[in-house]
Scaffold this active site. Structure first.
Site, mmCIF file in Angstrom:
data_model
loop_
_atom_site.group_PDB
_atom_site.id
_atom_site.type_symbol
_atom_site.label_atom_id
_atom_site.label_comp_id
_atom_site.label_asym_id
_atom_site.label_seq_id
_atom_site.Cartn_x
_atom_site.Cartn_y
_atom_site.Cartn_z
ATOM 1 N N GLU A 73 0.839 -1.212 0.000
ATOM 2 C CA GLU A 73 0.000 0.000 0.000
ATOM 3 C C GLU A 73 0.871 1.259 0.000
ATOM 4 O O GLU A 73 0.717 2.158 0.843
ATOM 5 C CB GLU A 73 -0.981 -0.010 1.185
ATOM 6 C CG GLU A 73 -1.967 -1.158 1.090
ATOM 7 C CD GLU A 73 -3.225 -1.033 1.944
ATOM 8 O OE1 GLU A 73 -3.286 -0.140 2.801
ATOM 9 O OE2 GLU A 73 -4.141 -1.835 1.731
ATOM 10 N N GLU A 116 -4.926 -8.570 -0.532
ATOM 11 C CA GLU A 116 -5.674 -8.268 0.701
ATOM 12 C C GLU A 116 -7.126 -8.085 0.302
ATOM 13 O O GLU A 116 -7.427 -7.260 -0.573
ATOM 14 C CB GLU A 116 -5.173 -6.995 1.388
ATOM 15 C CG GLU A 116 -3.905 -7.182 2.174
ATOM 16 C CD GLU A 116 -3.505 -5.945 2.968
ATOM 17 O OE1 GLU A 116 -4.398 -5.202 3.436
ATOM 18 O OE2 GLU A 116 -2.289 -5.743 3.113
HETATM 19 O O1 AHR Z 1 -5.431 -5.705 6.909
HETATM 20 C C1 AHR Z 1 -5.337 -4.524 7.632
HETATM 21 C C2 AHR Z 1 -4.651 -3.412 6.868
HETATM 22 O O2 AHR Z 1 -5.422 -3.090 5.747
HETATM 23 C C3 AHR Z 1 -3.306 -3.745 6.270
HETATM 24 O O3 AHR Z 1 -2.283 -3.593 7.196
HETATM 25 C C4 AHR Z 1 -3.182 -2.748 5.183
HETATM 26 O O4 AHR Z 1 -2.356 -3.188 4.131
HETATM 27 C C5 AHR Z 1 -4.618 -2.509 4.755
HETATM 28 O O5 AHR Z 1 -4.919 -1.171 4.667
#
Ligand code: AHR
Length: 525
Positions: free
Chosen positions: A204, A329
């Site tokens: 991110e 994710e």
């Molecule tokens: O999964 C929680 C958070 O969500 C992670 O650390 C991040 O990559 C995303 O914003």
């Protein structure tokens, strides 16, 4: 029979000869849903990594979820709890991403090696400002991967780490010869290098990983990725940071500027119901009405559009398909459970999360021509977890059970399916009431996974299999009377799969009744 294409979002799901589920919604009064599966030929392989997981130093995911320490009264092997590992082994976990998440871009791996009592402590600034002891580091993580029998996906620190630090980490883990880093590894008790298949170049980086522009990140990526070396016998898949949700400008820019210098990029996509992303306003994990249920189904189905948008861009810059799309994710994100520590992202997990997981996984399967890895967030005690723990107690969530049902697709060939189904309506919005994917494994066994999104109406389904004569059918189902059914430490088995018997095989055609709000696995031989 009049039918309408499902056009709730910008793009339309339609079977057009590529590996995707074609879905049509009936208009007017309710009809029997029909599914046609061409079992004569598989299309893309459903890579096992689509069923991947994610563990971050966040809340009680790693500490308590995996790591209890060698001296704990909780049964463990070298500090890693046995009950959790044994339960996860039943999912055939293909890959585990670690150490973050946002944590990855402030993690300094050298703090997490060597004697544990000498490891420096740090503040986990993203997640609750708690002290990170570094007790769980590289050796412990890779030990865990070996216990689970899965590949390691290391997320490198690009936001606050140096190129040298990342280069050293790769050498430490993967070099077999005589070098400072390889010898340091040996001093710390590991003679032979590990096999590291995946390395993420940051996480991110449009946000918590450095707030970069895509153009700047592209240059940074190229610099860091250059030093993610393939030492003899090692072949690392380099993963760039992909877009957040709808941000296709990020995707466009990295495809233009990095292109085939990356092996894959990772899109992130979290879902909720009607709530906002504000703290304390995402909605309760357990206390919701049908409007909230509907909103989650709609938001989850939207991942199909995001994948299509990514694919369009990728096809333009990489028509030969050398860069893979990861969704590294994803999952549901609710308000933290009342009474739990802020910043720990601990949430319950209901049948609603399970149906959402089924939609995600069916969609990933149906896009397995480009989608090659997905990592649900997160494996224990955080967001849409597989496992919740409370000291020595442990429970399996409804989402765990979906992963257990769907594991049969891992490594199988995707089959093209055409679905015509009734709509599931709320106000002026209509969604397809059913969601499906199908595959054929190497032994010729066909698996169909279905979700009935409608929480009140069961679905009559006729399924025609082209190209095979079905001799036997077995089924399993995950459902409940209540939309918010979930497992608790007092009743850990309230929601679990049962045998599915509501079907009949007649002249090679399958007739089934799918309960409302259910996930069903059909096995056909
Ligand atoms: O999964 C929680 C958070 O969500 C992670 O650390 C991040 O990559 C995303 O914003």
């Amino acid at each position: 029979m009049k039918m309408v294409r499902w056009a709730v979002f910008a793009s339309i799901i339609a079977g057009v000869g590529v590996a995707m589920a074609g879905t049509t919604i009936y208009s007017g009064s309710e009809k029997v849903n029909t599914l046609v599966i061409d079992a004569s030929r598989g299309t893309s392989t459903i890579e096992p990594e689509i069923y991947g997981h994610f563990a971050e130093h966040l809340g009680r995911c790693v500490y308590e979820g995996f790591w209890v320490g060698e001296d704990s009264a909780i049964p463990n092997v070298r500090g890693i709890r046995t009950d959790v590992v044994e339960a996860l082994k039943k999912l055939n976990i293909p890959v585990l991403r670690w150490p973050g998440g946002c944590f990855a871009d402030e993690y300094h791996w050298k703090d997490g090696i060597g004697p544990r009592d000498k490891r420096p402590k740090m503040v986990n600034t993203h997640w609750g400002m708690v002290t990170e002891t570094n007790a769980f580091g590289t050796h412990e993580f890779l030990d865990l991967c070996e216990m689970l029998g899965c590949e390691a996906y290391i997320a490198g620190n690009v936001g606050s780490g140096t190129v040298e630090e990342l280069q050293d980490w790769i050498e430490y883990m993967t070099f077999d010869g005589d070098s400072e880093m390889a010898n340091l590894r040996r001093t710390n008790g590991r003679e032979k290098p590990w096999k590291i298949k995946y390395v993420g170049v940051g996480n991110e980086n449009w946000g918590c990983g450095g707030n970069m522009t895509p153009e700047y990140y592209s240059d940074v990526y190229k610099r860091y990725a250059t030093y993610v070396r393939n030492y003899p016998g090692s072949r690392i898949t380099r993963v760039a940071c992909g877009p957040n949700g709808e941000d296709m400008k990020w995707a466009e820019s990295i495809m233009k500027n990095i292109g085939t210098r990356m092996d894959a990029y990772g899109q992130h996509y979290y879902v909720r119901g009607l709530g906002s992303w504000d703290q304390g306003k995402k909605g309760s994990a357990t206390n919701f009405d049908e409007r909230e249920w509907f909103a989650l189904m709609k938001n989850t189905l939207h991942v199909d559009n995001l994948i299509r948008e990514n694919k369009k861009i990728m096809d333009r810059y990489d028509p030969r398909g050398r860069v893979d799309l990861y969704i590294d994710e994803y999952g549901t994100w609710w308000d933290e459970e009342p009474g739990t520590k802020g910043g720990f992202l601990y949430q319950q997990n209901t049948l609603r999360d399970a149906v959402s997981a089924a939609i995600y996984l069916n969609t990933f399967n149906n896009h397995s021509d480009r989608v090659k890895m997905c990592n649900i967030a997160q494996i224990n005690n955080v967001l849409q977890a597989m496992i919740l723990t409370d000291k020595e107690k442990m429970l399996l969530t409804p989402t765990y059970h979906v992963f257990e049902l769907f594991k049969v697709h891992q490594g199988a060939a995707l089959l093209v399916s055409e679905l015509a189904c009734n709509g599931y309506q709320s106000g002026n919005d209509t969604l397809p009431s059913l969601n499906v994917s199908a595959s054929k494994n190497k032994a010729g066994v066909i698996h169909i996974t279905l979700a009935n999104l409608d929480p009140t109406v069961p679905a009559e389904l006729t399924c025609e299999l082209k190209g095979v004569t079905a001799k036997s059918v077995r089924g399993r189902v995950l459902t409940d009377e209540k939309m918010n059914a979930h497992n608790t430490f007092e009743k850990p088995d309230a929601v679990k799969p049962a045998e599915f018997k509501a079907f009949e095989l007649k002249d090679g055609t399958l007739h089934a009744t799918l309960p409302s709000k259910s996930v069903v696995l059909l096995t056909i031989e």
